[in-house]
Design an enzyme around this catalytic site. Structure first.
Site, PDB file in Angstrom:
ATOM      1  N   HIS A 111     -16.171 -28.848 -14.369  1.00 29.44           N
ATOM      2  CA  HIS A 111     -15.889 -28.756 -15.490  1.00 29.44           C
ATOM      3  C   HIS A 111     -17.112 -28.167 -16.296  1.00 29.44           C
ATOM      4  CE1 HIS A 111     -12.218 -31.585 -14.796  1.00 29.44           C
ATOM      5  NE2 HIS A 111     -11.838 -30.613 -16.065  1.00 29.44           N
ATOM      6  N   HIS A 138      -5.958 -26.521 -12.218  1.00 22.90           N
ATOM      7  CA  HIS A 138      -6.521 -27.452 -13.158  1.00 22.90           C
ATOM      8  C   HIS A 138      -5.297 -28.503 -14.106  1.00 22.90           C
ATOM      9  CE1 HIS A 138     -10.320 -28.114 -15.752  1.00 22.90           C
ATOM     10  NE2 HIS A 138      -9.680 -29.120 -15.700  1.00 22.90           N
ATOM     11  N   GLY A 190     -15.433 -35.321 -16.888  1.00 20.38           N
ATOM     12  CA  GLY A 190     -15.801 -36.215 -18.200  1.00 20.38           C
ATOM     13  C   GLY A 190     -16.175 -35.365 -18.999  1.00 20.38           C
ATOM     14  N   GLU A 224     -17.022 -25.544 -21.994  1.00 26.64           N
ATOM     15  CA  GLU A 224     -15.939 -26.238 -22.471  1.00 26.64           C
ATOM     16  C   GLU A 224     -16.007 -26.957 -23.325  1.00 26.64           C
ATOM     17  OE1 GLU A 224     -14.216 -30.021 -20.532  1.00 26.64           O
ATOM     18  OE2 GLU A 224     -11.885 -29.375 -21.749  1.00 26.64           O
ATOM     19  N   HIS A 281      -5.005 -32.255 -14.641  1.00 30.43           N
ATOM     20  CA  HIS A 281      -5.431 -34.175 -14.048  1.00 30.43           C
ATOM     21  C   HIS A 281      -3.659 -34.637 -14.294  1.00 30.43           C
ATOM     22  CE1 HIS A 281      -9.371 -33.272 -15.008  1.00 30.43           C
ATOM     23  NE2 HIS A 281      -9.165 -32.109 -15.305  1.00 30.43           N
TER      24      HIS A 281
HETATM   25  N1  HPA Z   1     -12.277 -32.112 -19.513  1.00 28.07           N
HETATM   26  C1  HPA Z   1     -12.980 -32.859 -18.815  1.00 28.07           C
HETATM   27  N2  HPA Z   1     -12.830 -33.654 -18.657  1.00 28.07           N
HETATM   28  C2  HPA Z   1     -11.258 -34.048 -18.934  1.00 28.07           C
HETATM   29  C3  HPA Z   1     -10.527 -33.080 -18.549  1.00 28.07           C
HETATM   30  C4  HPA Z   1     -11.507 -32.069 -19.224  1.00 28.07           C
HETATM   31  O1  HPA Z   1     -10.822 -31.329 -19.742  1.00 28.07           O
HETATM   32  N3  HPA Z   1      -9.305 -33.208 -18.597  1.00 28.07           N
HETATM   33  C5  HPA Z   1      -9.119 -34.937 -18.402  1.00 28.07           C
HETATM   34  N4  HPA Z   1     -10.751 -35.151 -18.057  1.00 28.07           N
HETATM   35 ZN    ZN Z   2      -9.642 -30.407 -17.123  1.00 26.64          ZN
END
Ligand code: HPA
Ligand code: ZN
Length: 358
Positions: free
Chosen positions: A212, A30, A184, A215, A32
């Protein structure tokens, strides 16, 4: 959020611990790419683009980045897309990310990109993948790292953007793409039933399905990612802890949570790494893979994530070693390929884990 047990005094700490964790063969499942830009590269590209990101990047060199919450973070992240536009940019960034991961002892990485956000700012899919694949060819020749791509899409944009991203993921599956992900602002758009068709299409094309979830939104978002989208891994899933039945379901299944402790702390999902529910999730048998999400923006890296879990949350080193070994089984690759590529490296991680017990 339940507090974890009080950390035991660590047997090793400081540089010795970091070096030991660096030598643990790991995955990064995970991450980006734009959240992992080198600080100097960010400044250089932001200056070239005349981007407002420049001021933040220069300030971050002294103070680090700070974000209020996920929406604030996502808003900042959007500013990064315009920095990387040409094939040479993609090649450079992909290579630098890979080089940094290899230096951390990462042996398999799935690096996430948001191609629709680059094409909206002048890049082309072909140009983007020309750069990415040039980097991957170099990685294959020069680094002890297997590198693959994940295509994600921002959940708040119109469905057509998700459809375009899915089309790009399918079209590039012979050019390193192995999975499809929704990212996002989860608070704005949570479990969206209309995304189910995208995940069905990705799955039919042989891609892994990731999301995702849990979170910024609660456990219902994790359950929906499982039920509506049939995902193979959950990005974060931190708030699953709020629903005991969901935790039991995760523990019975094979879908891991990609736990990124520093990211969760930085965006206020948890009050601290010490209080991260990962300890309780592990105790209840939930599969977990440790990841770093956006290391540059959160001032971390995947070794540091392991280090913090040990020192601050009290996760024993042998547990971290076993999680690393098991994480190779969570790669979005066909089972036979996973076995062929990673049987030896996973054994190395098990041996590391056994040595940590001794
Ligand atoms: N959550 C949602 N979008 C994201 C994240 C994340 O942790 N990292 C980069 N884009
Ligand atoms: Zn992420």
């Amino acid at each position: 959020m339940r507090p974890g047990p009080a950390p035991r005094p660590p047997a090793v700490a400081g540089d010795a611990l970091r070096e030991r964790l660096r030598r643990l063969p790991k995955t990064e499942l995970h991450l980006h790419a734009l959240g992992a830009l080198r600080p100097a590269t960010t400044v250089e590209l932001a200056r070239r683009a005349g981007s407002p990101v420049l001021a933040a990047a220069e300030r971050a060199a002294a103070e680090g980045y700070a974000f209020d919450d996920l929406p604030h973070f996502v808003e900042f992240f959007i500013g990064l897309f315009g920095l990387v536009t040409t094939p040479a940019d993609f090649e450079r960034v992909a290579w630098e990310v890979a080089e940094d991961l290899a230096a951390l002892g990462v042996r398999y990485a799935e690096v996430r990109w948001t191609p629709t956000s680059h094409t909206a700012r002048g890049a082309t899919v072909d140009g983007m993948w020309a750069g990415l694949e040039a980097a991957r060819a170099q990685v294959e020749r020069r680094l002890p790292l297997t590198l693959r791509w994940v295509v994600d899409f921002p959940r708040s944009l119109p469905l057509a953007v998700g459809e375009a991203a899915c089309g790009i993921a399918v079209a590039t599956r012979d050019r390193g793409t192995v999975a499809f992900d929704v990212a996002g602002d989860e608070r704005a758009v949570g479990a969206e039933p209309r995304f189910a068709a995208l995940f069905r299409r990705a799955r039919a094309a042989g891609l892994g399905c990731l999301a995702h979830a849990g979170e910024a939104a609660g456990p219902e978002s994790v359950a929906a990612a499982l039920d509506l989208w049939g995902v193979d891994r959950i990005g974060h899933g931190t708030r699953a802890i709020e629903d005991a039945a969901l935790v039991a379901r995760l523990a019975r299944g094979t879908v891991p949570l990609e736990v990124c402790p520093t990211s969760n702390e930085a965006l206020g999902v948890v009050p601290s790494v010490a209080a991260h529910p990962v300890v309780e999730l592990l105790r209840r048998g939930v599969p977990v893979v440790v990841s770093s999400d956006d290391p540059t923006l959160f001032g971390t890296d995947v070794v540091r994530e392991h280090e913090r879990l040990h020192l601050e949350a009290g996760v024993p080193l042998d547990t971290l070693g076993r999680l690393a070994a098991a994480s190779f089984l969570q790669a979005s690759l066909p089972a036979a390929e996973r076995h062929e590529r990673f049987a030896d490296v996973a054994r190395e991680a098990v041996a590391w884990s056994e040595a940590a017990c001794a």
